[in-house]
Design an enzyme around this catalytic site. Structure first.
Site, PDB file in Angstrom:
ATOM      1  CB  CYS A  51      -0.940   0.003   1.199  1.00 49.51           C
ATOM      2  SG  CYS A  51      -2.314  -1.144   1.034  1.00 49.51           S
ATOM      3  CG  HIS A 102       3.454  -5.191   6.309  1.00 51.66           C
ATOM      4  ND1 HIS A 102       3.201  -3.993   5.707  1.00 51.66           N
ATOM      5  CD2 HIS A 102       4.545  -5.690   5.686  1.00 51.66           C
ATOM      6  CE1 HIS A 102       4.113  -3.772   4.766  1.00 51.66           C
ATOM      7  NE2 HIS A 102       4.937  -4.782   4.740  1.00 51.66           N
ATOM      8  CG  MET A 226      11.955   7.207  -2.790  1.00 47.89           C
ATOM      9  SD  MET A 226      10.360   6.667  -2.154  1.00 47.89           S
ATOM     10  CE  MET A 226      10.681   4.953  -1.768  1.00 47.89           C
TER      11      MET A 226
HETATM   12  P1  A3P Z   1       3.620  -1.179  -7.706  1.00 48.75           P
HETATM   13  O1  A3P Z   1       3.940  -2.645  -7.544  1.00 48.75           O
HETATM   14  O2  A3P Z   1       2.201  -0.955  -8.124  1.00 48.75           O
HETATM   15  O3  A3P Z   1       4.584  -0.473  -8.567  1.00 48.75           O
HETATM   16  P2  A3P Z   1       5.158  -1.432  -0.343  1.00 48.75           P
HETATM   17  O4  A3P Z   1       6.311  -0.524  -0.126  1.00 48.75           O
HETATM   18  O5  A3P Z   1       4.060  -1.245   0.648  1.00 48.75           O
HETATM   19  O6  A3P Z   1       5.606  -2.830  -0.489  1.00 48.75           O
HETATM   20  O7  A3P Z   1       4.466  -0.990  -1.716  1.00 48.75           O
HETATM   21  C1  A3P Z   1       5.128  -1.118  -2.935  1.00 48.75           C
HETATM   22  C2  A3P Z   1       4.380  -0.330  -3.984  1.00 48.75           C
HETATM   23  O8  A3P Z   1       4.580   1.076  -3.785  1.00 48.75           O
HETATM   24  C3  A3P Z   1       4.870  -0.639  -5.394  1.00 48.75           C
HETATM   25  O9  A3P Z   1       3.733  -0.501  -6.242  1.00 48.75           O
HETATM   26  C4  A3P Z   1       5.876   0.487  -5.588  1.00 48.75           C
HETATM   27  O10 A3P Z   1       6.210   0.746  -6.929  1.00 48.75           O
HETATM   28  C5  A3P Z   1       5.134   1.648  -4.966  1.00 48.75           C
HETATM   29  N1  A3P Z   1       6.005   2.779  -4.618  1.00 48.75           N
HETATM   30  C6  A3P Z   1       7.090   2.781  -3.827  1.00 48.75           C
HETATM   31  N2  A3P Z   1       7.631   4.001  -3.760  1.00 48.75           N
HETATM   32  C7  A3P Z   1       6.876   4.800  -4.537  1.00 48.75           C
HETATM   33  C8  A3P Z   1       6.928   6.195  -4.892  1.00 48.75           C
HETATM   34  N3  A3P Z   1       7.874   7.012  -4.442  1.00 48.75           N
HETATM   35  N4  A3P Z   1       5.970   6.670  -5.722  1.00 48.75           N
HETATM   36  C9  A3P Z   1       4.991   5.859  -6.190  1.00 48.75           C
HETATM   37  N5  A3P Z   1       4.899   4.549  -5.894  1.00 48.75           N
HETATM   38  C10 A3P Z   1       5.824   4.028  -5.089  1.00 48.75           C
END
Ligand code: A3P
Length: 281
Positions: A51, A102, A226
Site C-alpha cells: 500500500c 504490516h 527513490m
Molecule cells: P507497484 O507494484 O504498483 O509499482 P510497499 O512498499 O508497501 O511494499 O508498496 C510497494 C508499492 O509502492 C509498489 O507498487 C511500488 O512501486 C510503490 N512505490 C514505492 N515508492 C513509490 C513512490 N515514491 N511513488 C509511487 N509509488 C511508489
C-alpha cells in the site's frame, strides 16, 4: 504435505491463522513483540503490504533527518521482521525512532496504544494493491511464486495471502480512522500531490518544517528519485519494491468478472464509510 518441496527461504508459517514468510517472521518475534516497549516520540507507520510502506517510511525518515539531523537506521524498520535479537538493538536506537508494521490492528503491540504513539496508517485501493502483491510474490525470493494471476486473485480475495486479508485490515482501521493519534493517508493522495501529503504528515508529527523543507522531502520522495537512490544502495531491493508506482495498473490485469467480484467485496465491507470513500477507485 508438500511443504518440503518449497525451498526453505520461500516457506510460509501460520501464526494465529495468518500466513507470514518464514524467512522474515517467527513465533519468537511475535512473543518478543508482546512486551515491546514503545517510546513517546516513536513514529509508527502501519500498512497492509503493497500500500506504500517503502514510500511512506522513506518520507518519515527524510523528515526526521531534516528536522532532527538524525541518520536513518540501517536496520529493517518493519517490527515483525528479522532475528528476535533485533528488539534489543531497537532499544538502543536514539529517538525519534521511525518504525513500521504490516500487523493487523489487533496484533500491534499494546504499548503503542498505551503511550499514544502517532500512527500513520497508509492504504491503497484494493485492486492496485492486489496487482502489486502478485508481482511482489513472484519477485521476492522470500515468497513462493504464483504461476497465474487468477490463482493469486482468488487467494487475495479469500485472505489466504501473507499478512492476511486486505479487507480485514481495512475493516479494523475503518473503526479507528478518527482516533486522535491516527492519520490515515492513501497511496492515491500521495500520488496526486506529494507536497501536500508531506505537509499533512509533518503537521501530524508535530514538526515545524519550512515550505522549502517540505518541498525538498517531496522531491526526494518521487518514484524516480527513490528508485535511483535505492538502486545505488541495493539494486535488488529497488527492483523488488519499486515496480511501476502508478494508480490504475489493475486495468492491465483484472478480468471484468474479477473487477466485479472485488467491487462487490469492497461494497460489502466498506460501502458508505469514510475509508470506503477514501479508497474509491
Ligand atoms: P507497484 O507494484 O504498483 O509499482 P510497499 O512498499 O508497501 O511494499 O508498496 C510497494 C508499492 O509502492 C509498489 O507498487 C511500488 O512501486 C510503490 N512505490 C514505492 N515508492 C513509490 C513512490 N515514491 N511513488 C509511487 N509509488 C511508489
Amino acid at each position: 504435505d508438500d511443504s518440503d518441496m518449497v525451498p526453505q527461504d520461500k516457506k510460509l508459517i501460520q501464526l494465529n491463522g495468518v500466513l507470514y514468510p518464514a524467512a522474515l517472521c517467527s513465533e519468537e518475534n511475535f512473543k518478543a513483540l508482546e512486551s515491546f516497549e514503545a517510546r513517546e516520540d516513536d513514529l509508527m507507520l502501519v500498512s497492509y503490504p503493497k500500500c506504500g510502506t517503502t514510500w511512506s517510511l522513506n518520507l518519515l525518515n527524510d523528515m526526521v533527518q531534516t528536522v532532527y539531523n538524525k541518520d536513518p537506521p540501517n536496520m529493517i524498520q518493519i517490527l515483525e521482521f528479522g532475528a528476535p535479537n533485533k528488539y534489543e538493538k531497537l532499544n538502543e536506537e536514539p529517538s525519534p525512532r521511525v518504525l513500521g508494521t504490516h500487523l493487523h490492528y489487533d496484533n500491534i503491540p499494546q504499548s503503542f496504544f498505551n503511550k499514544k504513539i502517532k500512527l500513520l496508517v497508509v492504504f491503497r485501493n484494493p485492486k492496485d494493491t492486489a496487482v502489486s502483491f502478485f508481482h511482489f510474490y513472484n519477485k521476492n525470493p522470500m515468497l513462493p511464486n504464483y504461476s497465474s494471476w487468477d490463482t493469486f486473485f482468488e487467494d487475495f480475495i479469500g485472505g489466504k495471502v501473507c499478512w492476511g486479508s486486505y479487507f480485514d485490515h481495512a475493516l479494523a482501521w475503518n473503526k479507528h480512522i478518527d482516533d486522535e493519534d491516527v492519520l490515515l493517508m492513501t497511496f492515491e493522495e500521495m500520488k496526486e500531490d506529494l507536497e501536500a501529503a508531506v505537509k499533512k504528515l509533518s503537521k501530524f508529527c508535530g514538526f515545524s518544517m519550512t515550505d522549502e523543507q517540505v518541498q525538498e522531502v517531496a522531491k526526494k520522495g518521487t518514484f524516480t528519485a527513490m528508485k535511483e537512490k535505492i538502486s545505488n544502495i541495493q539494486k535488488e531491493f529497488a527492483d523488488i519494491f519499486l515496480r511501476k508506482g502508478e494508480v490504475g495498473d489493475w486495468k492491465n490485469h483484472f478480468s471484468e468478472a474479477q473487477s466485479q467480484e472485488i467491487d462487490a467485496k469492497f461494497e460489502a465491507c466498506l460501502a458508505g464509510t469514510k475509508l470506503g470513500e477514501m479508497l474509491k477507485y
